[in-house]
Scaffold this motif. Structure first.
Motif, PDB file in Angstrom:
ATOM      1  N   UNK A 126      78.115  42.210 -24.758  1.00  0.00           N
ATOM      2  CA  UNK A 126      77.615  40.864 -24.459  1.00  0.00           C
ATOM      3  C   UNK A 126      77.868  40.009 -25.698  1.00  0.00           C
ATOM      4  N   UNK A 127      78.908  39.163 -25.659  1.00  0.00           N
ATOM      5  CA  UNK A 127      79.353  38.415 -26.838  1.00  0.00           C
ATOM      6  C   UNK A 127      78.859  36.970 -26.772  1.00  0.00           C
ATOM      7  N   UNK A 128      77.960  36.614 -27.692  1.00  0.00           N
ATOM      8  CA  UNK A 128      77.370  35.269 -27.660  1.00  0.00           C
ATOM      9  C   UNK A 128      77.906  34.357 -28.767  1.00  0.00           C
ATOM     10  N   UNK A 157      73.950  29.410 -26.215  1.00  0.00           N
ATOM     11  CA  UNK A 157      72.996  28.646 -25.415  1.00  0.00           C
ATOM     12  C   UNK A 157      72.593  29.313 -24.118  1.00  0.00           C
ATOM     13  N   UNK A 158      71.839  28.561 -23.282  1.00  0.00           N
ATOM     14  CA  UNK A 158      71.399  28.991 -21.952  1.00  0.00           C
ATOM     15  C   UNK A 158      70.642  30.328 -22.010  1.00  0.00           C
ATOM     16  N   UNK A 159      69.558  30.331 -22.773  1.00  0.00           N
ATOM     17  CA  UNK A 159      68.831  31.566 -23.061  1.00  0.00           C
ATOM     18  C   UNK A 159      68.412  32.316 -21.802  1.00  0.00           C
ATOM     19  N   UNK A 160      67.876  31.615 -20.813  1.00  0.00           N
ATOM     20  CA  UNK A 160      67.400  32.305 -19.610  1.00  0.00           C
ATOM     21  C   UNK A 160      68.551  32.950 -18.853  1.00  0.00           C
ATOM     22  N   UNK A 179      69.375  35.999 -34.823  1.00  0.00           N
ATOM     23  CA  UNK A 179      68.254  35.218 -34.300  1.00  0.00           C
ATOM     24  C   UNK A 179      68.386  35.007 -32.801  1.00  0.00           C
ATOM     25  N   UNK A 180      69.615  34.801 -32.308  1.00  0.00           N
ATOM     26  CA  UNK A 180      69.793  34.579 -30.872  1.00  0.00           C
ATOM     27  C   UNK A 180      69.567  35.867 -30.092  1.00  0.00           C
ATOM     28  N   UNK A 181      69.913  37.003 -30.669  1.00  0.00           N
ATOM     29  CA  UNK A 181      69.616  38.281 -30.018  1.00  0.00           C
ATOM     30  C   UNK A 181      68.119  38.423 -29.805  1.00  0.00           C
ATOM     31  N   UNK A 215      62.280  43.890 -36.791  1.00  0.00           N
ATOM     32  CA  UNK A 215      61.739  43.420 -35.515  1.00  0.00           C
ATOM     33  C   UNK A 215      62.689  43.746 -34.367  1.00  0.00           C
ATOM     34  N   UNK A 216      63.995  43.466 -34.569  1.00  0.00           N
ATOM     35  CA  UNK A 216      64.969  43.728 -33.506  1.00  0.00           C
ATOM     36  C   UNK A 216      65.052  45.216 -33.201  1.00  0.00           C
ATOM     37  N   UNK A 217      65.014  46.037 -34.238  1.00  0.00           N
ATOM     38  CA  UNK A 217      65.165  47.479 -34.019  1.00  0.00           C
ATOM     39  C   UNK A 217      63.876  48.130 -33.531  1.00  0.00           C
TER      40      UNK A 217
END
Length: 411
Positions: A126-128, A157-160, A179-181, A215-217
């Motif tokens: 999933x490449x953002x 963008x388009x988080x949802x 941060x976006x992850x 936090x992410x992990x």
């Protein structure tokens, strides 16, 4: 996760250096023959004479901020792109600065970094990173596909919708900013969406502080590694499971130099990252990124033997205005160059009663007042501004790579 991408990663350092120098000589010859800018810049350089890093350090540096004017004068690429080579895509980054992508697989050298982060053939990524204007999205996209992965080009963008896509497609990995992850996964939780398929991430484009990685992990369940890349150069260095600095790309030469110069600094000292890549389409030679880092001693516990850097440590462009005039790191470097007694210097800018003040703090083998006065004269001559000089003990200045420290308060 102890396997390596290929045998290049655990070469003996002497073998790697020999191979890099051979590739460098070939790249210099190719650039001189095919890229007008380098034909002029390196006109007096015999490629065969560049046999080691000391010889490399004598070559001129091309700075990233120079590209804006170079490309204005000779659009669109400033003469840096090899005219004989096919180009697959062209980009425009802020500046504006134009970049190119060649037609070969993994042009930006991202596959190695993805492999070190645990990505494998067959994974869905999933490449953002943005696919719009800049090469960001394509750097990771091409690397993932070269590795045999499938890619969902999510973009920014388009988080949802991003969270819904993760739940529906069940990717194994993520590429984008850290941060976006976190934002996507927290949105998914808020919506009650299942995202447990995503187990790994390779992030870049912004700092990854330990608290965010944890936090992410720990809270969101995604093992996260980072790589260091730029639009011009592609991937320069990357983390492995050892998490001890970033391992330099096998297909590039990385130097750390004193800001404002092309002079390499001692191992461990913070300086500007300068990179040479061997891409035929865009053969950047001693390209100064404007980013700061430092070389880590030794090799990584993961078994990869290439040089390691500490990662991104801020920006090297410390240009500031003093009494309405710009002062550049290159000018401070010129002052130092004129006085061999000085080993290191730092221009400190302060303000007293709203009047700018400059003090050149210089590590020197002599502390004679007459020498300080002589250096002050050089400061006036080179910077066109008056400033005081403070001679300090060797190795007493901070090891943070700063050549100009603006300590004025604007409150």
């Amino acid at each position: 996760m102890s396997e390596h991408f290929d045998a290049l990663e655990n070469r003996e350092p002497e073998v790697r250096e020999r191979d890099l120098m051979a590739a460098l000589r070939d790249t210099i010859a190719h650039a001189k023959a095919n890229a007008p800018y380098f034909a002029d810049l390196l006109k007096d350089v015999d490629p065969a004479s560049v046999t080691d890093r000391a010889a490399l350090a004598k070559l001129p540096v091309t700075r990233k901020h120079d590209l804006i004017e170079l490309q204005k004068k000779t659009p669109p690429f400033g003469g840096l792109v090899a005219e004989s080579m096919p180009v697959g895509r062209v980009f425009q980054s802020p500046g504006p600065i134009h970049e190119v992508e060649g037609v070969g697989a993994d042009y930006f050298r991202a596959a190695r970094a993805l492999f070190a982060a645990g990505f494998r053939s067959g994974d869905l990524v999933h490449n953002t990173f943005s696919y719009h204007f800049t090469p960001g999205g394509w750097i990771l996209d091409n690397g993932a596909r070269a590795l045999g992965c499938r890619v969902f080009p999510a973009g920014v963008g388009q988080t949802e919708l991003q969270a819904q896509a993760v739940a529906a497609m069940k990717p194994q990995g993520y590429t984008g900013t850290p941060s976006f992850l976190r934002i996507i996964l927290e949105k998914a939780r808020e919506l009650g969406l299942e995202t447990s398929s995503m187990k790994k991430a390779l992030v870049s484009g912004e700092a990854l502080p330990p608290s965010l990685r944890k936090q992410i992990q720990d809270e969101l369940g995604v093992t996260t590694y980072q790589c260091y890349a730029t639009a011009d150069l592609g991937v320069i260095a990357y983390e492995s499971e050892a998490l001890e600095g970033m391992i330099c790309s096998e297909d590039a030469i990385v130097e750390i130099v004193r800001p404002g110069t092309g002079d390499p600094v001692p191992e461990g000292e913070v300086g500007e990252v300068v990179v040479t890549v061997f891409t035929r389409e865009y053969p950047l030679i001693r390209f100064a990124t404007g980013d700061m880092s430092a070389v880590l001693p030794g090799t990584s516990p993961c078994g990869r033997t290439n040089m390691r850097i500490k990662g991104w440590m801020g920006r090297a462009d410390q240009t500031t205005k003093v009494k309405g005039m710009f002062v550049h790191p290159e000018q401070v470097a010129e002052v130092v160059k004129r006085h061999p007694e000085i080993t290191k210097a730092r221009l400190v800018v302060t303000s007293a009663d709203n009047v700018d003040q400059m003090t050149l703090k210089a590590e020197s083998s002599t502390t004679e007042p007459a020498f300080a006065e002589k250096v002050a004269e050089t400061v006036r001559e080179v910077l066109k501004l008056k400033g005081s000089v403070e001679l300090v003990d060797p190795a007493s200045l901070p090891n943070d790579g700063k050549v100009i420290s603006d300590e004025r308060s604007y409150e």
